[in-house]
Write a protein that holds these residues in place. Sequence first.
Motif, PDB file in Angstrom:
ATOM      1  N   ARG A 218       0.816  -1.218   0.000  1.00 39.56           N
ATOM      2  CA  ARG A 218       0.000   0.000   0.000  1.00 39.56           C
ATOM      3  C   ARG A 218       0.854   1.275   0.000  1.00 39.56           C
ATOM      4  NH1 ARG A 218      -2.183   0.372   4.713  1.00 39.56           N
ATOM      5  NH2 ARG A 218      -3.708   1.922   4.041  1.00 39.56           N
ATOM      6  N   TYR A 219       2.177   1.105   0.063  1.00 36.87           N
ATOM      7  CA  TYR A 219       3.068   2.255   0.120  1.00 36.87           C
ATOM      8  C   TYR A 219       4.055   2.234  -1.038  1.00 36.87           C
ATOM      9  CZ  TYR A 219       1.280   2.860   4.835  1.00 36.87           C
ATOM     10  OH  TYR A 219       0.446   3.043   5.904  1.00 36.87           O
ATOM     11  N   GLU A 220       4.366   3.429  -1.543  1.00 30.14           N
ATOM     12  CA  GLU A 220       5.368   3.557  -2.594  1.00 30.14           C
ATOM     13  C   GLU A 220       6.712   3.874  -1.944  1.00 30.14           C
ATOM     14  OE1 GLU A 220       6.491   6.228  -6.542  1.00 30.14           O
ATOM     15  OE2 GLU A 220       4.595   6.585  -5.464  1.00 30.14           O
ATOM     16  N   VAL A 221       7.619   2.913  -1.994  1.00 27.42           N
ATOM     17  CA  VAL A 221       8.956   3.091  -1.429  1.00 27.42           C
ATOM     18  C   VAL A 221       9.866   3.640  -2.522  1.00 27.42           C
ATOM     19  CG1 VAL A 221      10.912   1.954  -0.315  1.00 27.42           C
ATOM     20  CG2 VAL A 221       8.577   1.189   0.181  1.00 27.42           C
ATOM     21  N   ARG A 222      10.488   4.776  -2.254  1.00 29.75           N
ATOM     22  CA  ARG A 222      11.330   5.428  -3.250  1.00 29.75           C
ATOM     23  C   ARG A 222      12.800   5.034  -3.080  1.00 29.75           C
ATOM     24  NH1 ARG A 222       7.855   9.444  -1.208  1.00 29.75           N
ATOM     25  NH2 ARG A 222       9.507  10.189   0.190  1.00 29.75           N
ATOM     26  N   ALA A 223      13.599   5.325  -4.092  1.00 32.66           N
ATOM     27  CA  ALA A 223      15.042   5.096  -3.995  1.00 32.66           C
ATOM     28  C   ALA A 223      15.614   6.005  -2.910  1.00 32.66           C
ATOM     29  CB  ALA A 223      15.716   5.385  -5.328  1.00 32.66           C
ATOM     30  N   PRO A 224      16.572   5.535  -2.135  1.00 26.35           N
ATOM     31  CA  PRO A 224      17.133   6.346  -1.049  1.00 26.35           C
ATOM     32  C   PRO A 224      17.995   7.481  -1.571  1.00 26.35           C
ATOM     33  CG  PRO A 224      18.347   4.293  -1.265  1.00 26.35           C
ATOM     34  CD  PRO A 224      17.179   4.185  -2.195  1.00 26.35           C
ATOM     35  N   SER A 225      17.985   8.584  -0.844  1.00 28.05           N
ATOM     36  CA  SER A 225      18.804   9.734  -1.216  1.00 28.05           C
ATOM     37  C   SER A 225      20.263   9.556  -0.805  1.00 28.05           C
ATOM     38  CB  SER A 225      18.243  11.013  -0.572  1.00 28.05           C
ATOM     39  OG  SER A 225      18.208  10.883   0.843  1.00 28.05           O
ATOM     40  N   LEU A 226      20.532   8.599   0.082  1.00 21.47           N
ATOM     41  CA  LEU A 226      21.885   8.238   0.513  1.00 21.47           C
ATOM     42  C   LEU A 226      22.038   6.726   0.420  1.00 21.47           C
ATOM     43  CD1 LEU A 226      22.176  10.252   3.870  1.00 21.47           C
ATOM     44  CD2 LEU A 226      23.133  10.911   1.662  1.00 21.47           C
ATOM     45  N   PRO A 227      23.265   6.227   0.270  1.00 22.95           N
ATOM     46  CA  PRO A 227      23.455   4.778   0.341  1.00 22.95           C
ATOM     47  C   PRO A 227      23.048   4.247   1.710  1.00 22.95           C
ATOM     48  CG  PRO A 227      25.414   5.873  -0.530  1.00 22.95           C
ATOM     49  CD  PRO A 227      24.521   6.951   0.007  1.00 22.95           C
ATOM     50  N   VAL A 228      22.371   3.112   1.705  1.00 28.85           N
ATOM     51  CA  VAL A 228      21.955   2.442   2.928  1.00 28.85           C
ATOM     52  C   VAL A 228      22.651   1.091   2.995  1.00 28.85           C
ATOM     53  CG1 VAL A 228      20.000   1.458   4.193  1.00 28.85           C
ATOM     54  CG2 VAL A 228      19.713   3.602   2.930  1.00 28.85           C
ATOM     55  N   ILE A 229      23.139   0.731   4.164  1.00 25.99           N
ATOM     56  CA  ILE A 229      23.755  -0.583   4.356  1.00 25.99           C
ATOM     57  C   ILE A 229      22.702  -1.536   4.919  1.00 25.99           C
ATOM     58  CG2 ILE A 229      25.498  -1.896   5.643  1.00 25.99           C
ATOM     59  CD1 ILE A 229      26.673  -0.181   3.434  1.00 25.99           C
ATOM     60  N   ALA A 230      22.481  -2.645   4.226  1.00 28.07           N
ATOM     61  CA  ALA A 230      21.520  -3.646   4.689  1.00 28.07           C
ATOM     62  C   ALA A 230      22.069  -4.359   5.915  1.00 28.07           C
ATOM     63  CB  ALA A 230      21.232  -4.657   3.584  1.00 28.07           C
ATOM     64  N   ASP A 231      21.247  -4.473   6.947  1.00 26.00           N
ATOM     65  CA  ASP A 231      21.725  -5.077   8.191  1.00 26.00           C
ATOM     66  C   ASP A 231      21.844  -6.589   8.096  1.00 26.00           C
ATOM     67  OD1 ASP A 231      18.907  -5.269   8.068  1.00 26.00           O
ATOM     68  OD2 ASP A 231      18.771  -5.540  10.223  1.00 26.00           O
ATOM     69  N   GLN A 232      21.290  -7.195   7.045  1.00 25.52           N
ATOM     70  CA  GLN A 232      21.362  -8.651   6.928  1.00 25.52           C
ATOM     71  C   GLN A 232      22.692  -9.144   6.349  1.00 25.52           C
ATOM     72  OE1 GLN A 232      18.752  -6.931   5.348  1.00 25.52           O
ATOM     73  NE2 GLN A 232      17.065  -7.320   6.757  1.00 25.52           N
ATOM     74  N   ASP A 233      23.300  -8.349   5.439  1.00 22.32           N
ATOM     75  CA  ASP A 233      24.518  -8.847   4.787  1.00 22.32           C
ATOM     76  C   ASP A 233      25.542  -7.769   4.464  1.00 22.32           C
ATOM     77  OD1 ASP A 233      23.306  -7.513   2.691  1.00 22.32           O
ATOM     78  OD2 ASP A 233      22.823  -9.312   1.540  1.00 22.32           O
ATOM     79  N   GLY A 234      25.262  -6.529   4.821  1.00 22.69           N
ATOM     80  CA  GLY A 234      26.224  -5.465   4.571  1.00 22.69           C
ATOM     81  C   GLY A 234      26.243  -4.940   3.154  1.00 22.69           C
ATOM     82  N   SER A 235      25.292  -5.363   2.320  1.00 15.92           N
ATOM     83  CA  SER A 235      25.244  -4.869   0.940  1.00 15.92           C
ATOM     84  C   SER A 235      24.769  -3.429   0.910  1.00 15.92           C
ATOM     85  CB  SER A 235      24.316  -5.757   0.096  1.00 15.92           C
ATOM     86  OG  SER A 235      23.000  -5.747   0.615  1.00 15.92           O
ATOM     87  N   VAL A 236      25.081  -2.742  -0.174  1.00 19.39           N
ATOM     88  CA  VAL A 236      24.688  -1.348  -0.339  1.00 19.39           C
ATOM     89  C   VAL A 236      23.337  -1.295  -1.039  1.00 19.39           C
ATOM     90  CG1 VAL A 236      25.311   0.903  -1.287  1.00 19.39           C
ATOM     91  CG2 VAL A 236      27.093  -0.644  -0.470  1.00 19.39           C
ATOM     92  N   VAL A 237      22.399  -0.605  -0.435  1.00 15.43           N
ATOM     93  CA  VAL A 237      21.043  -0.468  -0.962  1.00 15.43           C
ATOM     94  C   VAL A 237      20.920   0.911  -1.593  1.00 15.43           C
ATOM     95  CG1 VAL A 237      18.597  -0.420  -0.352  1.00 15.43           C
ATOM     96  CG2 VAL A 237      20.136  -2.026   0.780  1.00 15.43           C
ATOM     97  N   GLU A 238      20.623   0.946  -2.891  1.00 17.28           N
ATOM     98  CA  GLU A 238      20.578   2.227  -3.597  1.00 17.28           C
ATOM     99  C   GLU A 238      19.360   2.390  -4.490  1.00 17.28           C
ATOM    100  OE1 GLU A 238      24.941   3.765  -4.418  1.00 17.28           O
ATOM    101  OE2 GLU A 238      24.755   1.723  -5.197  1.00 17.28           O
ATOM    102  N   THR A 239      18.494   1.392  -4.576  1.00 19.32           N
ATOM    103  CA  THR A 239      17.320   1.480  -5.438  1.00 19.32           C
ATOM    104  C   THR A 239      16.045   1.297  -4.623  1.00 19.32           C
ATOM    105  OG1 THR A 239      17.189  -0.891  -5.936  1.00 19.32           O
ATOM    106  CG2 THR A 239      18.671   0.456  -7.311  1.00 19.32           C
ATOM    107  N   ALA A 240      14.923   1.690  -5.204  1.00 18.96           N
ATOM    108  CA  ALA A 240      13.638   1.532  -4.531  1.00 18.96           C
ATOM    109  C   ALA A 240      13.330   0.052  -4.296  1.00 18.96           C
ATOM    110  CB  ALA A 240      12.537   2.173  -5.372  1.00 18.96           C
ATOM    111  N   ASP A 241      13.589  -0.787  -5.294  1.00 14.85           N
ATOM    112  CA  ASP A 241      13.308  -2.216  -5.132  1.00 14.85           C
ATOM    113  C   ASP A 241      14.154  -2.819  -4.018  1.00 14.85           C
ATOM    114  OD1 ASP A 241      11.388  -2.255  -7.093  1.00 14.85           O
ATOM    115  OD2 ASP A 241      12.706  -3.073  -8.660  1.00 14.85           O
TER     116      ASP A 241
END
Length: 311
Positions: A218-241
Motif C-alpha cells: 500500500r506504500y510507494e517506497v522510493r530510492a534512497p537519497s543516501l546509500p543504505v547498508i543492509a543489516d542482513q549482509d552489509g550490501s549497499v542499498v541504492e534502489t527503490a526495489d
Amino acid sequence: MSSTTAMVFPGMGPSNFSEVGKFMVLDPYVRRRLKLADEALGFSLMDRFYEAKSDYSEYTQAAFLVNSLALADRAVDTLGIRPAVCVGPSFGQKAATVYVESLDFADALRMTMEMARCEEEFFASVYSDVVTQSVVRTPGDRLEELMAGLRERGELCEVSGRLDHNFFLVSLRESALDELKAGVRDMGGYSMYTMRPPVHAPAFGTLRAKAEREVLDRYEVRAPSLPVIADQDGSVVETADAMRTMLLDTFDRAIHWPDAVAGLQRLGVKRLVVAGPDNLFRRLDCTTKNFEVLAFDPKSTVKQLTTPVRV
C-alpha cells in the motif's frame, strides 16, 4: 568529515513511557516531530503511548520511531554535519527509511503501526509459542552444534541475529528454552533476555508475505537519497526495489551486524552517529573497535536539557 560519517538508527528494545516520557516532553526536536505525527495520525501519539500496556505496542513502536528521528535531527544540528551513509539494524530500518527519504515521515508512521498490528495478529495464531533468546560469550561453532541437536529432534531452532563474534539471537519454541540456556551455560556463555514476539527467523516467511500483502504493497517506497547498508549482509542499498526488499527481509532474514560493519568500512566510514534509545549496537565490540561512536539518546539529552548553565 561528513563523507566518513554514517547515521545509525538502532534496533528497538523493550520501551515504555516511564523511560522516555520526560525526554519527549522536554526536547524541542521531539515536540516538533510529535506535532507532525499527531497531524498525520489524527490523535495524540503521546497520550496513546502513555496508555500503552505493551513494550512493543503499535504506539510504543511509533514513539520509538519519532524519538529516533528527533535525535537524528538534534545530532545533525549539533554536529553541523550531514552523514553520507545510513544503516538501521532491525527496527532501525524504519527510521532509516525516513532519513533517506524513501518514505515520508507520515507514511512511515502509519506503516510502522500497521506492521505492528500485522505481527501481533500473526503471532497470536502462528508460532505463538516461539521466542527469541539473546546469548553472549558463546562460541559460534558450539552454539551451532547445540542448535543442530535440537533441530534433529524436530525442534524449531534458528539464528535470528549475529550481533558480534560471540553474541547471537536464537529463535526457538519456549518449551526448548531451558535446554538452550543450559547448553549455553555449559559452554561458558550467558543468556540475556527473551524477546516476545520473536524476530528475524527464516521460519517466518508467511509473516513476510502477510506484511507485504497487507501493509507494504500500500506504500510507494522510493530510492534512497543516501546509500543504505543492509543489516542482513552489509550490501549497499541504492534502489527503490532494494529498499523494499530490505524492509521485507527483516521478517525472515537474520541480522548480521558484523557484515553491516564491514559494509560501512568498505564505504570508508570512520564515524558513527547513533540516534535513538540504544544500549546495544553502540557498545558492541565490533562497533567500538572500528569506529568513533557519537551517541544521541534520551538519557543524555535530558541531562543536557536539565543541567543548569553557569554564567
